[in-house]
Design a protein around this motif. Structure first.
Motif, PDB file in Angstrom:
ATOM      1  N   LYS A  55       0.806  -1.218   0.000  1.00 31.82           N
ATOM      2  CA  LYS A  55       0.000   0.000   0.000  1.00 31.82           C
ATOM      3  C   LYS A  55       0.843   1.274   0.000  1.00 31.82           C
ATOM      4  CE  LYS A  55      -3.722  -2.426   2.415  1.00 31.82           C
ATOM      5  NZ  LYS A  55      -4.638  -2.585   1.298  1.00 31.82           N
ATOM      6  N   PRO A  56       1.854   1.365  -0.863  1.00 26.93           N
ATOM      7  CA  PRO A  56       2.667   2.592  -0.894  1.00 26.93           C
ATOM      8  C   PRO A  56       1.869   3.828  -1.292  1.00 26.93           C
ATOM      9  CG  PRO A  56       3.131   1.222  -2.815  1.00 26.93           C
ATOM     10  CD  PRO A  56       2.300   0.391  -1.881  1.00 26.93           C
ATOM     11  N   LEU A  57       0.738   3.616  -1.968  1.00 30.55           N
ATOM     12  CA  LEU A  57      -0.130   4.729  -2.347  1.00 30.55           C
ATOM     13  C   LEU A  57      -1.335   4.843  -1.413  1.00 30.55           C
ATOM     14  CD1 LEU A  57      -0.158   4.448  -6.250  1.00 30.55           C
ATOM     15  CD2 LEU A  57       1.367   5.773  -4.790  1.00 30.55           C
ATOM     16  N   ALA A  58      -1.267   4.219  -0.247  1.00 31.52           N
ATOM     17  CA  ALA A  58      -2.347   4.301   0.743  1.00 31.52           C
ATOM     18  C   ALA A  58      -3.682   3.899   0.123  1.00 31.52           C
ATOM     19  CB  ALA A  58      -2.428   5.697   1.370  1.00 31.52           C
ATOM     20  N   ASP A  59      -3.696   2.710  -0.489  1.00 34.61           N
ATOM     21  CA  ASP A  59      -4.898   2.175  -1.130  1.00 34.61           C
ATOM     22  C   ASP A  59      -5.378   3.043  -2.288  1.00 34.61           C
ATOM     23  OD1 ASP A  59      -5.461  -0.092   0.808  1.00 34.61           O
ATOM     24  OD2 ASP A  59      -5.531   1.615   2.171  1.00 34.61           O
ATOM     25  N   GLY A  60      -4.455   3.769  -2.906  1.00 33.12           N
ATOM     26  CA  GLY A  60      -4.804   4.632  -4.029  1.00 33.12           C
ATOM     27  C   GLY A  60      -5.055   6.075  -3.645  1.00 33.12           C
ATOM     28  N   PHE A  61      -5.063   6.377  -2.347  1.00 37.06           N
ATOM     29  CA  PHE A  61      -5.344   7.739  -1.896  1.00 37.06           C
ATOM     30  C   PHE A  61      -4.283   8.731  -2.368  1.00 37.06           C
ATOM     31  CE2 PHE A  61      -5.566  10.968   1.618  1.00 37.06           C
ATOM     32  CZ  PHE A  61      -6.817  11.451   1.287  1.00 37.06           C
ATOM     33  N   LEU A  62      -3.051   8.255  -2.575  1.00 33.97           N
ATOM     34  CA  LEU A  62      -1.953   9.141  -2.987  1.00 33.97           C
ATOM     35  C   LEU A  62      -1.736   9.099  -4.501  1.00 33.97           C
ATOM     36  CD1 LEU A  62       0.598   8.212  -0.153  1.00 33.97           C
ATOM     37  CD2 LEU A  62      -1.213   9.937  -0.122  1.00 33.97           C
ATOM     38  N   TRP A  63      -2.776   8.791  -5.256  1.00 26.36           N
ATOM     39  CA  TRP A  63      -2.638   8.567  -6.695  1.00 26.36           C
ATOM     40  C   TRP A  63      -2.149   9.796  -7.446  1.00 26.36           C
ATOM     41  CZ3 TRP A  63      -5.543  11.173 -10.437  1.00 26.36           C
ATOM     42  CH2 TRP A  63      -6.606  11.950  -9.965  1.00 26.36           C
ATOM     43  N   GLN A  64      -2.332  10.980  -6.879  1.00 28.15           N
ATOM     44  CA  GLN A  64      -1.889  12.196  -7.575  1.00 28.15           C
ATOM     45  C   GLN A  64      -0.416  12.506  -7.338  1.00 28.15           C
ATOM     46  OE1 GLN A  64      -5.106  15.441  -7.800  1.00 28.15           O
ATOM     47  NE2 GLN A  64      -5.643  14.343  -5.933  1.00 28.15           N
ATOM     48  N   ASN A  65       0.228  11.777  -6.432  1.00 26.72           N
ATOM     49  CA  ASN A  65       1.632  12.040  -6.099  1.00 26.72           C
ATOM     50  C   ASN A  65       2.427  10.733  -6.046  1.00 26.72           C
ATOM     51  OD1 ASN A  65       1.743  15.028  -5.551  1.00 26.72           O
ATOM     52  ND2 ASN A  65       0.081  14.446  -4.179  1.00 26.72           N
ATOM     53  N   VAL A  66       2.359   9.995  -7.140  1.00 22.85           N
ATOM     54  CA  VAL A  66       2.971   8.671  -7.201  1.00 22.85           C
ATOM     55  C   VAL A  66       4.484   8.735  -6.979  1.00 22.85           C
ATOM     56  CG1 VAL A  66       3.430   6.692  -8.704  1.00 22.85           C
ATOM     57  CG2 VAL A  66       1.155   7.741  -8.665  1.00 22.85           C
ATOM     58  N   GLU A  67       5.145   9.680  -7.610  1.00 20.57           N
ATOM     59  CA  GLU A  67       6.600   9.755  -7.490  1.00 20.57           C
ATOM     60  C   GLU A  67       7.032   9.998  -6.058  1.00 20.57           C
ATOM     61  OE1 GLU A  67      10.430  12.202  -9.352  1.00 20.57           O
ATOM     62  OE2 GLU A  67       8.439  12.438 -10.230  1.00 20.57           O
ATOM     63  N   ASP A  68       6.391  10.961  -5.386  1.00 23.80           N
ATOM     64  CA  ASP A  68       6.723  11.224  -3.984  1.00 23.80           C
ATOM     65  C   ASP A  68       6.424  10.010  -3.114  1.00 23.80           C
ATOM     66  OD1 ASP A  68       7.609  13.825  -4.390  1.00 23.80           O
ATOM     67  OD2 ASP A  68       5.643  14.710  -4.019  1.00 23.80           O
ATOM     68  N   ALA A  69       5.288   9.357  -3.383  1.00 26.49           N
ATOM     69  CA  ALA A  69       4.876   8.220  -2.555  1.00 26.49           C
ATOM     70  C   ALA A  69       5.873   7.071  -2.651  1.00 26.49           C
ATOM     71  CB  ALA A  69       3.484   7.751  -2.981  1.00 26.49           C
ATOM     72  N   PHE A  70       6.298   6.734  -3.868  1.00 27.12           N
ATOM     73  CA  PHE A  70       7.242   5.629  -4.019  1.00 27.12           C
ATOM     74  C   PHE A  70       8.625   6.000  -3.504  1.00 27.12           C
ATOM     75  CE2 PHE A  70       4.108   3.585  -6.702  1.00 27.12           C
ATOM     76  CZ  PHE A  70       4.333   2.253  -6.437  1.00 27.12           C
ATOM     77  N   ARG A  71       9.037   7.214  -3.758  1.00 28.68           N
ATOM     78  CA  ARG A  71      10.368   7.589  -3.279  1.00 28.68           C
ATOM     79  C   ARG A  71      10.410   7.551  -1.752  1.00 28.68           C
ATOM     80  NH1 ARG A  71      13.727  13.191  -4.001  1.00 28.68           N
ATOM     81  NH2 ARG A  71      15.753  12.321  -3.449  1.00 28.68           N
ATOM     82  N   TYR A  72       9.305   7.916  -1.119  1.00 26.22           N
ATOM     83  CA  TYR A  72       9.255   7.876   0.343  1.00 26.22           C
ATOM     84  C   TYR A  72       9.425   6.450   0.863  1.00 26.22           C
ATOM     85  CZ  TYR A  72       7.744   8.182   5.130  1.00 26.22           C
ATOM     86  OH  TYR A  72       7.710   8.067   6.497  1.00 26.22           O
ATOM     87  N   VAL A  73       8.644   5.506   0.334  1.00 28.99           N
ATOM     88  CA  VAL A  73       8.721   4.141   0.877  1.00 28.99           C
ATOM     89  C   VAL A  73      10.008   3.440   0.453  1.00 28.99           C
ATOM     90  CG1 VAL A  73       6.267   3.803   1.251  1.00 28.99           C
ATOM     91  CG2 VAL A  73       7.221   3.287  -0.992  1.00 28.99           C
TER      92      VAL A  73
END
Length: 372
Positions: free
Chosen positions: A198-216
């Protein structure tokens, strides 16, 4: 693609893992194309579950596994809690996946202490997993959980599990702070393989994919496992993994300050609360219970129908509502008590309207029957 050691298992896994849930949404030929591309680009971790499409995901993955078994780390999951049923499900998974062994079998979705007890007791599913390991059907035993991680922490302290998987992302970091504050140090101390879902928080972070993946990717996890159901998504995720550079501490702070999903409502659980030196820990505890309750997703603000529907679908996704209500009642100071002190509070450095947020928490967890 970078590979990391999976705890003490002796296996190395690619930074980006392929989760099989969303393969049920697409035809078998498209699933095969995605899996082939992923493996050809250096990915090596494939994961599914017996329950995903009642075996459909496993069958689609099996068409690739049968020809490339020695190239990959293969995992599946069982949600069955008795030994006989779990063994039957493991055998079915092996047949679906067209292999004679799983690298990892996960006890899936452990929700509470009763659930954990059912797994661990004589005749429970852990007994089947151990027997399957003795028979060579399984190499390693893992566990997955969602939401508040107390039960997962308790499970890992038993020493029975070699790998664990749960959700990490820059949104739920602040709803379930024990994930990073207590769980990650524990698994590193015990050298338990650590997988992020759930790196995108079940899709909640879909507008900021790059930040979300880089964070995890920057967390001390061994792999980040995500579902991919089209070529564009796969290519984006592969590119992010291949070009990954860890976030600096300054970049993390910038993300926490400016991420639109956190905005001016999500409590960042600061080490030093800027609102009140005297009552900061009480404020954090109240807002932490709100995080358990509904991931701080209801904030009383109007939104377009699509965004409202997504939030409404995800806010109780982890089923921690009753836990939050019970723990909230045990707090020494609740939202209603803190509202009497609101005139003394200083400005939150993240712009939270503390009085309004306390009123919303009182509506969710306290005595208020109508949102003020």
């Amino acid at each position: 693609m970078e590979k990391r050691r999976l705890g003490k298992t002796g296996m190395e896994v690619s930074l980006l893992g392929f989760g099989g849930f969303h393969l049920v949404e697409i035809p078998a030929d498209r699933a095969a194309d995605l899996l082939t591309t992923y493996l050809d680009r250096g990915g090596n971790y494939l994961e599914t579950a017996a329950s995903y499409g009642d075996g459909e995901s496993e069958k689609k993955i099996g068409e690739i596994v049968k020809n490339r078994r020695d190239e990959l780390v293969l995992a599946s999951k069982t949600g069955v809690r008795d030994a006989e049923g779990a063994m039957a499900e493991i055998d079915r998974s092996l047949k679906n996946l067209q292999t004679d062994h799983l690298d990892i079998i996960f006890m899936h979705g452990v929700g509470d202490e009763a659930d954990l007890e059912a797994i661990l007791k004589p005749g429970g599913s852990l007994e089947a997993a151990k027997k399957a390991k003795e028979m060579g059907k399984v190499k390693h035993i893992g566990i997955t959980a969602h939401g508040q991680p107390d039960v997962l922490i308790k499970a890992l302290k038993t020493g029975e599990f070699e790998v664990m998987m749960t959700h990490f992302n820059y949104f739920d970091k602040f709803n379930f702070p024990k994930l990073e504050d207590q769980l990650l140090p524990l698994v590193k101390e015990k050298e338990i393989g650590t997988l992020c879902m759930k790196p995108l928080a079940d899709g909640f972070l879909w507008q900021n994919v790059e930040d979300a993946f880089r964070y995890v990717f920057s967390l001390p996890v061994d792999a980040v496992v995500t579902g991919m159901n089209n070529q564009e998504m796969l290519e984006m995720d592969l590119k992010l993994a291949e070009e990954f550079e860890p976030l600096t501490e300054a970049e993390k702070e910038e993300l926490f300050a400016n991420a639109e999903e956190l905005g001016d409502y999500i409590c960042r659980q600061c080490d030093q609360c800027s609102v009140s030196k005297e009552l900061g820990e009480d404020l954090k505890a109240v807002f932490r219970m709100e995080g358990y309750f509904d991931r701080q997703m209801y904030d009383g603000r109007p939104r377009n129908p699509a965004e409202y529907a997504l939030r409404d679908r995800l806010r109780f996704w982890f089923g921690d509502r009753e836990l939050a209500e019970a723990r909230y009642q045990k707090l020494e100071l609740k939202a209603a008590d803190l509202l009497t002190k609101a005139a003394e509070f200083k400005a939150c450095k993240y712009g939270l309207d503390i009085k309004n947020k306390l009123e919303i928490v009182d509506y969710k967890l306290g005595e208020s029957e109508v949102m003020q």
